[in-house]
Design an enzyme around this catalytic site. Structure first.
Site, PDB file in Angstrom:
ATOM      1  NE  ARG A 144      -3.326  -0.154   3.040  1.00  0.00           N
ATOM      2  CZ  ARG A 144      -4.666  -0.193   3.041  1.00  0.00           C
ATOM      3  NH1 ARG A 144      -5.283  -1.306   2.726  1.00  0.00           N
ATOM      4  NH2 ARG A 144      -5.373   0.861   3.355  1.00  0.00           N
ATOM      5  CE1 TYR A 147      -4.387   7.455  -2.662  1.00  0.00           C
ATOM      6  CE2 TYR A 147      -4.801   6.495  -0.499  1.00  0.00           C
ATOM      7  CZ  TYR A 147      -5.130   7.404  -1.493  1.00  0.00           C
ATOM      8  OH  TYR A 147      -6.192   8.247  -1.317  1.00  0.00           O
ATOM      9  CG  ASN A 176     -12.850   4.754   4.983  1.00  0.00           C
ATOM     10  OD1 ASN A 176     -11.857   5.053   5.650  1.00  0.00           O
ATOM     11  ND2 ASN A 176     -12.973   3.595   4.363  1.00  0.00           N
ATOM     12  CB  SER A 191     -18.489   0.475  -3.933  1.00  0.00           C
ATOM     13  OG  SER A 191     -17.126   0.234  -3.668  1.00  0.00           O
TER      14      SER A 191
END
Length: 330
Positions: A144, A147, A176, A191
């Site tokens: 990760r 990012y 979030n 989602s």
């Protein structure tokens, strides 16, 4: 900044960017939307093309851009693990080279510039909730990191331009966020859970489901970004923007099933590497400096998001076709 000013939104066809472009147009600004459509969709901004004050440019921010603007919202970067891990080198370049190019543009034009940073700069936090003074607990060589560390470096660049060149900067650390225009296959937890429930697939929970997140509806988030951009010059940030109401992933799954009316099994899988155990913003600074707090609860925002995904699924995956499949929700 008065209505009629020219505003550049990089990543403007993305989930948050498209809502920001619409809001700025509604407020009377001229908007230049820049996107390379790597992880976004032109569909998100198609309705805006009829507005004469809206301009759409296909451009990669890792290359310089020459336009005349008064404000720059720097949102360009894939923001879900599936997208930013697909080409991690390009993800880092987007955060670093993209920031250098946009800061250079801001310096040349005298524009105020806002960086859409992320709560991921806190890593897997050892402080809870997270305040802006917390330096984070980030793995610099993990999957990760492209990012997480890319955004941390972007923040460094913004503050160095501010200290060295007096470039007027703003930094928002976004927690979030959910709502319409999310990509159905972006791997984010909201989602993914909604689309899995609506298509009758098991909801995938990584780990025990007791890891926590806090979820802000996109309209609240956009309001926070605009307030930060137009705040007093001495307010540089970073400022947390998110909803401090905390839910476990298991609780979110229950709410999604209740709101969709779809009861599906839970599929528990191994927790991905460096996945944060908890995430909740301390928004004291946003409340004091921006007079901002989120107002849309999950109980209100979730049904709106579900309605959006019902339409998306009906158009992209009509009845009888193979449903979409998922990888790792964040």
């Amino acid at each position: 900044m008065h209505a009629g000013s020219r505003v550049l939104v990089t990543g403007g066809a993305g989930f948050i960017g498209s809502h920001l472009c619409r809001r700025l147009l509604d407020d009377g600004y001229d908007v230049i939307c820049v996107d390379n459509f790597y992880s976004s969709s032109r569909d998100n901004v198609l309705p805006l093309l009829e507005n004469p004050r809206f301009e759409l440019l296909r451009h990669d921010v890792t290359f310089p851009l020459y336009v005349e603007v008064d404000q720059i919202y720097s949102l360009a970067c894939p923001a879900s693990p599936i997208h930013y891990q697909r080409d991690p080198v390009q993800t880092t370049k987007t955060s670093v080279h993209g920031s250098i190019n946009m800061l250079g543009l801001a310096r040349r034009t005298g524009a105020r510039i806002l960086l859409a940073s992320t709560s991921e700069v806190y890593g897997d936090p050892q402080q809870h909730p997270q305040t802006e003074e917390y330096w984070g607990n980030v793995n610099p060589i993990g999957v990760r990191s492209c990012y997480d560390e890319g955004k941390r470096c972007a923040e460094t660049l913004f503050f160095d331009y501010w200290r060295q060149h007096r470039t007027p900067i703003k930094i928002a650390r976004i927690f979030n966020t959910y709502g319409p225009n999310m990509h159905p296959l972006d791997g984010r937890v909201v989602s993914s859970f909604i689309v899995q429930a609506l298509t009758g697939q098991p909801i995938t929970i990584f780990g025990s489901g007791q890891q926590s997140r806090s979820f802000a509806y996109v309209d609240d988030l956009v309001e926070g970004l605009i307030r930060l951009m137009n705040s007093s010059a001495h307010v540089t940030g970073p400022i947390n923007l998110g909803n401090p109401n905390e839910f476990t992933i298991a609780e979110l799954a229950e709410q999604v099933m209740a709101a969709t009316g779809c009861e599906v099994p839970i599929d528990y899988r191994r927790l991905p590497s460096d996945d944060p155990v908890c995430r909740r913003p301390d928004i004291t600074k946003a409340q004091e400096l921006l007079d901002w707090s989120p107002h849309v609860s999950l109980a209100v925002g979730l049904p709106k998001t579900i309605d959006y995904f019902r339409d998306v699924l009906a158009n992209r995956w009509p009845a009888g076709s193979e449903p979409p499949r998922f990888s790792q929700p964040l």
